[in-house]
Scaffold this motif. Sequence first.
Motif, PDB file in Angstrom:
ATOM      1  N   UNK A   1       0.849  -1.184   0.000  1.00 40.72           N
ATOM      2  CA  UNK A   1       0.000   0.000   0.000  1.00 40.72           C
ATOM      3  C   UNK A   1       0.891   1.243   0.000  1.00 40.72           C
ATOM      4  N   UNK A   2       0.279   2.394  -0.253  1.00 45.75           N
ATOM      5  CA  UNK A   2       1.004   3.650  -0.159  1.00 45.75           C
ATOM      6  C   UNK A   2       0.523   4.431   1.054  1.00 45.75           C
ATOM      7  N   UNK A   3       1.351   5.361   1.494  1.00 43.92           N
ATOM      8  CA  UNK A   3       1.020   6.175   2.663  1.00 43.92           C
ATOM      9  C   UNK A   3      -0.349   6.833   2.504  1.00 43.92           C
ATOM     10  N   UNK A   4      -1.108   6.851   3.574  1.00 41.63           N
ATOM     11  CA  UNK A   4      -2.414   7.484   3.569  1.00 41.63           C
ATOM     12  C   UNK A   4      -3.563   6.563   3.204  1.00 41.63           C
ATOM     13  N   UNK A   5      -3.241   5.423   2.598  1.00 48.14           N
ATOM     14  CA  UNK A   5      -4.296   4.497   2.223  1.00 48.14           C
ATOM     15  C   UNK A   5      -4.820   3.736   3.448  1.00 48.14           C
ATOM     16  N   UNK A   6      -5.857   2.953   3.212  1.00 45.08           N
ATOM     17  CA  UNK A   6      -6.462   2.133   4.246  1.00 45.08           C
ATOM     18  C   UNK A   6      -6.306   0.666   3.847  1.00 45.08           C
ATOM     19  N   UNK A   7      -6.225  -0.217   4.854  1.00 44.38           N
ATOM     20  CA  UNK A   7      -6.048  -1.629   4.561  1.00 44.38           C
ATOM     21  C   UNK A   7      -6.920  -2.465   5.484  1.00 44.38           C
ATOM     22  N   UNK A   8      -7.389  -3.600   4.982  1.00 43.24           N
ATOM     23  CA  UNK A   8      -8.153  -4.551   5.788  1.00 43.24           C
ATOM     24  C   UNK A   8      -7.512  -5.925   5.685  1.00 43.24           C
ATOM     25  N   UNK A   9      -7.199  -6.503   6.823  1.00 47.71           N
ATOM     26  CA  UNK A   9      -6.611  -7.836   6.890  1.00 47.71           C
ATOM     27  C   UNK A   9      -7.631  -8.772   7.523  1.00 47.71           C
ATOM     28  N   UNK A  10      -7.616 -10.039   7.110  1.00 47.35           N
ATOM     29  CA  UNK A  10      -8.638 -10.977   7.552  1.00 47.35           C
ATOM     30  C   UNK A  10      -8.034 -12.204   8.222  1.00 47.35           C
TER      31      UNK A  10
END
Lengths: 115, 112
Positions: free
Chosen positions: A13-22
Amino acid sequence: DAGVTQSPTHLIKTRGQQVTLRCSPKSGHDTVSWYQQALGQGPQFIFQYYEEEERQRGNFPDRFSGHQFPNYSSELNVNALLLGDSALYLCASSPQTGLAYNEQFFGPGTRLTVL
Amino acid sequence: QKEVEQDPGPLSVPEGAIVSLNCTYSNSAFQYFMWYRQYSRKGPELLMYTYSSGNKEDGRFTAQVDKSSKYISLFIRDSQPSDSATYLCAMSAITNAGKSTFGDGTTLTVKP
């Protein structure tokens, strides 16, 4: 028994983005904990979910949030990603049987790289 | 200062050697003491856990806890190349049994 499974395996990902891990816990386990492991360091406790509620939390900012579903699976969400969020994110599951120690089974982790 | 300090590695020993891995801690509330093994690109795997003080043996592995000194050890007898991994100590208080505090790990290499 598949044990604890996590997805995805790797993520960029890049800075500022959002991420979801499962995370899907081991069969028969109802408690899920999330840890962050930076390179060369031990895992650090983020939070724990039981009965779809956050029960314990470590020293992580509110950018880190989670959710547990009725089937006991869980998600970890990180908003406004920083370079320092690059790490291996580990999910661990255990049965909840009061105060007694319950072995935590860890998944293989999701490696997050923030550019 | 971290709550759990672990002897830094890396540690390299010949096959068959006795290995000693150690951690110290500062939080007197810790009652559960665990040792995990972590292979590269894998999640930690629990090797042993001990409640309060004392010794516990399981095959080639012996865990020792000295609460008066806030010091724990893991001994590996007859070490094998397959024991090559990073070893993590971890601890938790009885009131937060699911919240483990880890050391930073010691990387062990056992040479054939």
